[in-house]
Every structure is written in structure tokens, then in C-alpha cells.
Motif scaffolding. Structure first.
Motif, PDB file in Angstrom:
ATOM      1  N   LEU A   1       0.819  -1.222   0.000  1.00  0.00           N
ATOM      2  CA  LEU A   1       0.000   0.000   0.000  1.00  0.00           C
ATOM      3  C   LEU A   1       0.846   1.263   0.000  1.00  0.00           C
ATOM      4  O   LEU A   1       0.587   2.197   0.746  1.00  0.00           O
ATOM      5  CB  LEU A   1      -0.929   0.032   1.210  1.00  0.00           C
TER       6      LEU A   1
ATOM      7  N   PHE B   1     -11.329   5.771  -5.683  1.00  0.00           N
ATOM      8  CA  PHE B   1     -11.293   5.050  -4.409  1.00  0.00           C
ATOM      9  C   PHE B   1     -11.991   3.704  -4.529  1.00  0.00           C
ATOM     10  O   PHE B   1     -11.472   2.668  -4.096  1.00  0.00           O
ATOM     11  CB  PHE B   1     -11.995   5.867  -3.315  1.00  0.00           C
ATOM     12  N   ILE B   2     -13.200   3.738  -5.111  1.00  0.00           N
ATOM     13  CA  ILE B   2     -13.993   2.505  -5.162  1.00  0.00           C
ATOM     14  C   ILE B   2     -13.299   1.468  -6.039  1.00  0.00           C
ATOM     15  O   ILE B   2     -13.173   0.297  -5.659  1.00  0.00           O
ATOM     16  CB  ILE B   2     -15.411   2.820  -5.677  1.00  0.00           C
TER      17      ILE B   2
ATOM     18  N   LEU C   1     -10.129   1.171  -6.772  1.00  0.00           N
ATOM     19  CA  LEU C   1      -8.926   0.642  -6.127  1.00  0.00           C
ATOM     20  C   LEU C   1      -9.293  -0.307  -4.996  1.00  0.00           C
ATOM     21  O   LEU C   1      -8.659  -1.356  -4.827  1.00  0.00           O
ATOM     22  CB  LEU C   1      -8.044   1.780  -5.608  1.00  0.00           C
ATOM     23  N   GLY C   2     -10.331   0.041  -4.238  1.00  0.00           N
ATOM     24  CA  GLY C   2     -10.767  -0.833  -3.155  1.00  0.00           C
ATOM     25  C   GLY C   2     -11.164  -2.199  -3.681  1.00  0.00           C
ATOM     26  O   GLY C   2     -10.765  -3.238  -3.146  1.00  0.00           O
ATOM     27  N   LEU C   3     -11.931  -2.196  -4.787  1.00  0.00           N
ATOM     28  CA  LEU C   3     -12.371  -3.469  -5.360  1.00  0.00           C
ATOM     29  C   LEU C   3     -11.188  -4.254  -5.931  1.00  0.00           C
ATOM     30  O   LEU C   3     -11.112  -5.474  -5.782  1.00  0.00           O
ATOM     31  CB  LEU C   3     -13.423  -3.216  -6.444  1.00  0.00           C
TER      32      LEU C   3
ATOM     33  N   LEU D   1      -8.130  -4.142  -4.868  1.00  0.00           N
ATOM     34  CA  LEU D   1      -7.391  -4.699  -3.727  1.00  0.00           C
ATOM     35  C   LEU D   1      -8.061  -5.968  -3.233  1.00  0.00           C
ATOM     36  O   LEU D   1      -7.397  -6.969  -2.952  1.00  0.00           O
ATOM     37  CB  LEU D   1      -7.357  -3.687  -2.585  1.00  0.00           C
ATOM     38  N   ALA D   2      -9.394  -5.913  -3.132  1.00  0.00           N
ATOM     39  CA  ALA D   2     -10.126  -7.086  -2.672  1.00  0.00           C
ATOM     40  C   ALA D   2      -9.899  -8.251  -3.628  1.00  0.00           C
ATOM     41  O   ALA D   2      -9.662  -9.397  -3.219  1.00  0.00           O
ATOM     42  CB  ALA D   2     -11.606  -6.768  -2.549  1.00  0.00           C
TER      43      ALA D   2
ATOM     44  N   ASN E   1      -6.449  -9.635  -3.103  1.00  0.00           N
ATOM     45  CA  ASN E   1      -6.418 -10.459  -1.888  1.00  0.00           C
ATOM     46  C   ASN E   1      -7.009 -11.838  -2.145  1.00  0.00           C
ATOM     47  O   ASN E   1      -6.493 -12.858  -1.694  1.00  0.00           O
ATOM     48  CB  ASN E   1      -7.218  -9.795  -0.766  1.00  0.00           C
ATOM     49  N   MET E   2      -8.107 -11.831  -2.912  1.00  0.00           N
ATOM     50  CA  MET E   2      -8.795 -13.075  -3.184  1.00  0.00           C
ATOM     51  C   MET E   2      -7.914 -14.007  -4.004  1.00  0.00           C
ATOM     52  O   MET E   2      -7.800 -15.201  -3.716  1.00  0.00           O
ATOM     53  CB  MET E   2     -10.092 -12.791  -3.924  1.00  0.00           C
TER      54      MET E   2
ATOM     55  N   LYS F   1      -5.136 -15.481  -2.015  1.00  0.00           N
ATOM     56  CA  LYS F   1      -5.611 -16.542  -1.135  1.00  0.00           C
ATOM     57  C   LYS F   1      -5.855 -17.810  -1.941  1.00  0.00           C
ATOM     58  O   LYS F   1      -5.454 -18.903  -1.548  1.00  0.00           O
ATOM     59  CB  LYS F   1      -6.905 -16.069  -0.478  1.00  0.00           C
TER      60      LYS F   1
END
Lengths: 208, 193
Positions: free
Chosen positions: A25, A189-190, A192-194, A196-197, A200-201, A204
Motif C-alpha cells: 500500500l 477510491f472505489i 482501487l478498493g475493489l 485490492l479485494a 487479496n482473493m 488466497k
């Protein structure tokens, strides 16, 4: 002893596994600020990569001369010098890009990604490895910029390679209604947030 | 007077430094977890930003420009900010230990807060006069604090919320910031300089 392997490792580490944006980040401000169009994002990525390479080169060359107590101010001066060079070159050769990126070009100085690489890697390692590491981190940052800018330009404007009218490609037909929210600050923002999610997924899922 | 008032309104609400201009996202994401730290950081930023703009504006107008050293702008400004932060830290520790305890840990972080460099650069690039620059820095830092404190308030609630684990942490914070930014879109176009 596998010297080639070490360089390759230094280079690729920053791309996915230790990507400065998705994992650490770092450098969020330019990432959100200039990604309205793919061209701007790419330009910012190249400028940041150039500064990172310059900084890592000089710092690793001087690593035995820099006194430990004042290393941070010295790093900042080195980076600021390269940023000045880049800003002047941009102004001379790419005035439109320079205008669009605006104050984000001098703000490369504050990009923690660069200082982070200098402090964590270049100040302790030989020149070639440092440069490979800097290049890798820069490319990883550029990758993130390009992905976010691609998403935002396609959804927010329905174009690619804009806003220059000579190169712009309209992706969808004339009846296309762009989701202007993605061209707005809020959409950055939205998106980038998505992203990032999503990252992460994937991490994983593939156990990276 | 009118310009000063519109500068204040514009840089707190219309062109909020965090939510509209994207300066200082790192501290915005980093220290917004708790209200206490958010307030501490806000105070430190208001203080340093205003001081830094005061010094860099004077330096730029009376040293860099007369001696044709405009190209040293970035190097000078970042050094001024870094040394100012150091100075403030030392002085605070001597004069007011209580205040130091509140702000102390945030001060070193401010050097790499790009909002501070942005405000000093913009003050000279937008060709503000002296008083305007100070008011601009004050308004920008109050805008930063406003965003940070609102965010801290939301995140304290968000801790309890049940959500998919891939969203947890920065991902959901960014999406929340996006929604907050939509709220601030309402101010857009209300005023311009």
C-alpha cells in the motif's frame, strides 16, 4: 552461487509477491490521482520508475560513504534531484502529459515506495542488484497504475488511449453511456478498493 | 476578504485535499483506525502545513526567485519540510512535553506526507499572495483533518461489521472513502476562484 538468478529474483520480487501497491500500500496518492486515463497512469509509472532507478543507482554507489545518522535527508536530496530532472524533461518533451500530471510529478519525492527501496535494499546491497530491485519495484508500481487506469478509463469514459483526440479509441458504440463516477475522484477510491479485494482473493486462492 | 473566505470554503469542502485531490492518502489510510490518533495526526498536520507554507513561500519569493534558482524548488521545499519537522519535534519536547506526547509520534511521519509538499508547491504555483498562502495552507490542512476524523469515526464502527475477509482492512476503507467522496461531490461547482 547463481548470480543470474539473484538478479532475476530482485527484479521479479516487486511485480506480484511484494507489489508496492497491492501488498505494501505504498504510493497511493499518485495512484489515485493520475489514473483517469491510461496514458497518464503509464506516464506516471515511467517517471516513477526512472526516479527509482536513478535513486537506487546513486545510493548503492555511495552506500559506504553515507553516514548512518543523516542517511534519510541524503536519500531525500538524491530523489528530489532526480525528480527535478524528470520534471524538466517532461516539461520539455511531453508538455501535455506534464500539464495533466501537474503537481503529482514533484510529489514523486514523497512516494514512500522509492524511499522504502533505498532504505531497505539499496543502502546495503551492490549496485546491480539494487538497480534490479528498483526497476522491479518501479515496474510493479507501473503495473498497478496501468491496471487501475485501464479500468477507470474504460468504465469512466468508454475510451482507450485518450484524451488526445489523435489516438483515442472509442470502445463502445455511439449510444454508450459512460459510468462517469469512475472518472470522478470517488470512482478512483472505489475501483482501487475493489481491485485490492480482488488481489487479496487471488492471493488466497493461489496461496502465494 | 472575499477571496480569503472562498479559499477557505473551497479547500475545506469543494476541493478537499484527501477526497478530491488525493493528497495524503497514506496517513489517511494509516492513522484513521482510532479517533485519538486521527485527532493527534490532524493537529500535527495543521501545525506543520501552515508553518511549512509560511517558510517556503518566503524562501521562494525572496531567495529562489531573485537569484534565479527556481529549479531548486523541489529540493528546497522538501528539505525545509524535513528540517521544520525535526525542529518542531525538538522544540515541542523542550517546551511542552504534554503536547509532545500527543503529537510526537506523528511528526516524523509527516515528512513523507505528500499533502504537506503539495500545499507548499501549490501555494507558489497558484501564485497566491502571502496571506492567501497561509489561509490556503490552513484551509487545506483543516480539510485534511476533516476527512481524517470523519473516516476515523466510520472505521471505529466498521471494526464491528461483518464482511468478507478479502475486503477487510484497506479494501473496505478505500471503498468507504469512495462513498465519502461521493458525499463531498455535492459541494462541487459551488464556488471557484
Amino acid at each position: 552461487m547463481e548470480p543470474k538468478n539473484v538478479y532475476l529474483q530482485d527484479l521479479t520480487r516487486g511485480l506480484v509477491k511484494e507489489n508496492p501497491v497491492f501488498v505494501s500500500l505504498l504510493g497511493m496518492c499518485p495512484l489515485l490521482g493520475v489514473t483517469g486515463f491510461l496514458f497518464y497512469g503509464f506516464g506516471m509509472g515511467v517517471a516513477t520508475t526512472a526516479v527509482t532507478i536513478g535513486g537506487t543507482l546513486i545510493v548503492s554507489l555511495l552506500r559506504n560513504l553515507i553516514p548512518k545518522q543523516v542517511r534519510i535527508p541524503i536519500f531525500i536530496v538524491v530523489v528530489a534531484t532526480f525528480v527535478t530532472v524528470i520534471e524538466m524533461s517532461l516539461e520539455a518533451f511531453q508538455p501535455a502529459l506534464h500539464e495533466a500530471l501537474g503537481v503529482f510529478v514533484p510529489l514523486i519525492v514523497c512516494n514512500c515506495l522509492i524511499l522504502g527501496r533505498l532504505e531497505a535494499f539499496s543502502s546495503k546491497r551492490p549496485v546491480l542488484r539494487s538497480v534490479a530491485d528498483g526497476l522491479g519495484a518501479g515496474l510493479g508500481f507501473t503495473l498497478a497504475l496501468v491496471i487501475l487506469a485501464f479500468v477507470r478509463e474504460v468504465l469512466g469514459h468508454g475510451t482507450l488511449l485518450g484524451p488526445d483526440p489523435d489516438t483515442v479509441v472509442q470502445l463502445f458504440g455511439p449510444n454508450f453511456e459512460a459510468m462517469t463516477i469512475f472518472a470522478q475522484p470517488a470512482g478512483a477510491f472505489i475501483a482501487l478498493g475493489l481491485l485490492l479485494a480482488l488481489f487479496n482473493m487471488m492471493m488466497k486462492r493461489f496461496n502465494i | 476578504m472575499e477571496t480569503l473566505l472562498s479559499i477557505i470554503f473551497i479547500y475545506i469542502f469543494v476541493e478537499n485535499f484527501v477526497l478530491h485531490r488525493f493528497f495524503g492518502i497514506c496517513p489517511f489510510l494509516g492513522v484513521s483506525r482510532k479517533m485519538e490518533t486521527a485527532i493527534g495526526m490532524s493537529m500535527a498536520v495543521i501545525f506543520v502545513m501552515t508553518m511549512a507554507t509560511l517558510v517556503t513561500w518566503l524562501l521562494y519569493t525572496f531567495v529562489l526567485i531573485p537569484f534565479n534558482l527556481g529549479y531548486l524548488q523541489i529540493v528546497t521545499f522538501i528539505l525545509v519540510i524535513a528540517s521544520l519537522v525535526q525542529l518542531v519535534e525538538t522544540v515541542l519536547r523542550k517546551i511542552s512535553p504534554t503536547l509532545y506526547q500527543g503529537l510526537g509520534i506523528f511528526l516524523p511521519l509527516i515528512t513523507t506526507n505528500c499533502a504537506v509538499l503539495a500545499v507548499t508547491l501549490l501555494a507558489v504555483r497558484l501564485e497566491f499572495a502571502f496571506i492567501e498562502s497561509i489561509v490556503f495552507a490552513l484551509a487545506a490542512s483543516v480539510g485534511f483533518s476533516l476527512a481524517l476524523i470523519i473516516m476515523a469515526g466510520i472505521r471505529e464502527r466498521l471494526e464491528m461489521a461483518n464482511m468478507p475477509d478479502v475486503l477487510q482492512g484497506s479494501a473496505v476503507t478505500l471503498i468507504t472513502a469512495g462513498i465519502l467522496s461521493i458525499a463531498f461531490l455535492g459541494f462541487q461547482g459551488m464556488l471557484s476562484l
